[in-house]
Design an enzyme around this catalytic site. Structure first.
Site, PDB file in Angstrom:
ATOM      1  N   CYS A  63       0.813  -1.216   0.000  1.00 44.81           N
ATOM      2  CA  CYS A  63       0.000   0.000   0.000  1.00 44.81           C
ATOM      3  C   CYS A  63       0.846   1.266   0.000  1.00 44.81           C
ATOM      4  O   CYS A  63       0.435   2.288  -0.549  1.00 44.81           O
ATOM      5  CB  CYS A  63      -0.979   0.008   1.174  1.00 44.81           C
ATOM      6  SG  CYS A  63      -0.225  -0.079   2.803  1.00 44.81           S
TER       7      CYS A  63
ATOM      8  N   HIS B 183      -2.737   1.575   6.978  1.00 39.09           N
ATOM      9  CA  HIS B 183      -2.982   1.686   5.540  1.00 39.09           C
ATOM     10  C   HIS B 183      -2.639   3.095   5.057  1.00 39.09           C
ATOM     11  O   HIS B 183      -2.836   4.084   5.782  1.00 39.09           O
ATOM     12  CB  HIS B 183      -4.453   1.380   5.268  1.00 39.09           C
ATOM     13  CG  HIS B 183      -4.808   1.323   3.824  1.00 39.09           C
ATOM     14  ND1 HIS B 183      -4.149   0.543   2.903  1.00 39.09           N
ATOM     15  CD2 HIS B 183      -5.772   1.986   3.116  1.00 39.09           C
ATOM     16  CE1 HIS B 183      -4.693   0.698   1.718  1.00 39.09           C
ATOM     17  NE2 HIS B 183      -5.667   1.578   1.818  1.00 39.09           N
TER      18      HIS B 183
END
Length: 312
Positions: free
Chosen positions: A91, A165
């Site tokens: 990510c 994230h």
């Protein structure tokens, strides 16, 4: 989002401006990343022009609603570049590439050709192209700590760990967008002025998102992507070599890069031989048993307080 399963060779990376800046340098992109401690106008003005924000947050499964979440709305007709995250641990680099696909900047041939090829595909296929790119994975893994110890086959109990994230906020086609590879579409938040500062609108949007977490939560990190200021400072110093403000800014930028280089070198190093030598020296000096006993006692106290083993 980071996790142990389905990483396909992508390793965990740190949320650190030096790591992101080195990744951009490896990709041939003249941008750097700076960490933000405040989103007030004065703090943002120092870093202008800002191309994008990279936002790290604690991921909560199912936290996004069907319309986009966090005050925005899905835009299936997003006019820019947006790729899905198709493997875990990627990510951070995906956030960078999603930003680069919407920023007018120079870049190396490999990443330029990859973006041009993937641009004609759907977001899921774009994500597959990116994680299949060997040069991109190598650049991503270059600053990950080497895996010198494997716990595979020991049948150790699995622990549930917090997941974090990365997403990107940036202006595209007159609107502020959030690019989250785990969402089906780019999220449109608000219109931004065609000329002027878009970062104040982004700051309000990010602050509103942070406000959805419990008071006092600190599970966030915010970084600004901006053009490398060194070439501009060097050109200004040629014209004004005695300007104290320019000299101070240049010294600050050079010191920051020296720190990044040192920290990145530590990240790449295998410290196991050093640890082995230190433990051996401690054993020879007769202090190993006492050190082990002290560590066990410290761990006992932490468990009594209910602390996690990875907190220190």
């Amino acid at each position: 989002m980071s996790g142990d399963d389905d990483s396909s060779g992508w390793q965990l990376t740190e949320s650190d401006p030096g790591v992101f800046s080195e990744l951009l340098r490896t990709l041939g992109v003249p941008l750097v990343v700076d960490e933000l401690w405040s989103m007030d106008p004065d703090g943002l003005a120092i870093l202008q022009p800002i191309s994008a924000f990279i936002f790290l947050f604690k991921y909560v499964a199912g936290s996004s609603d069907a319309s986009g979440g966090a005050g925005g709305a899905f835009d299936p007709d997003f006019p820019g570049f947006f790729a899905h995250q198709t493997v875990n641990n990627a990510c951070a680099t995906l956030a960078v590439v999603n930003a680069l696909g919407n920023i007018d900047t120079e870049m190396g041939k490999d990443i330029k050709d990859t973006l041009e090829f993937a641009r004609e595909l759907d977001p899921q296929s774009r994500g597959m192209v990116l994680v299949s790119s060997l040069f991109l994975r190598e650049a991503h893994n270059a600053l990950s700590p080497p895996s010198v110890i494997s716990l595979d086959g020991l049948n150790l109990p699995k622990r549930t760990e917090d997941a974090y994230h990365f997403v990107v906020y940036l202006p595209v086609a007159g609107s502020l967008y959030e690019l989250d590879g785990l969402k089906p579409h780019a999220v449109r938040h608000a219109p931004v002025p065609s000329s002027g500062d878009w970062t104040s609108i982004a700051a309000e949007t990010i602050q509103a998102r942070i406000a959805t977490y419990p008071p006092g939560a600190i599970h966030f990190s915010l970084m600004a992507v901006r053009p490398d200021p060194l070439p501009m400072l060097q050109a200004q110093l040629v014209a004004n070599p005695a300007d104290e403000v320019l000299l101070a800014r240049m010294a600050q930028e050079e010191e920051k890069r020296q720190r990044w280089a040192f920290e990145n070198a530590l990240r790449k190093a295998n410290h196991l031989p050093l640890i082995h030598a230190l433990v051996g020296a401690l054993a020879k000096s007769g202090g190993l048993d006492a050190a082990v006993a002290g560590a066990k006692e410290k761990m006992r106290q932490r468990r009594a307080r209910g602390q996690d083993m990875d907190e220190d």
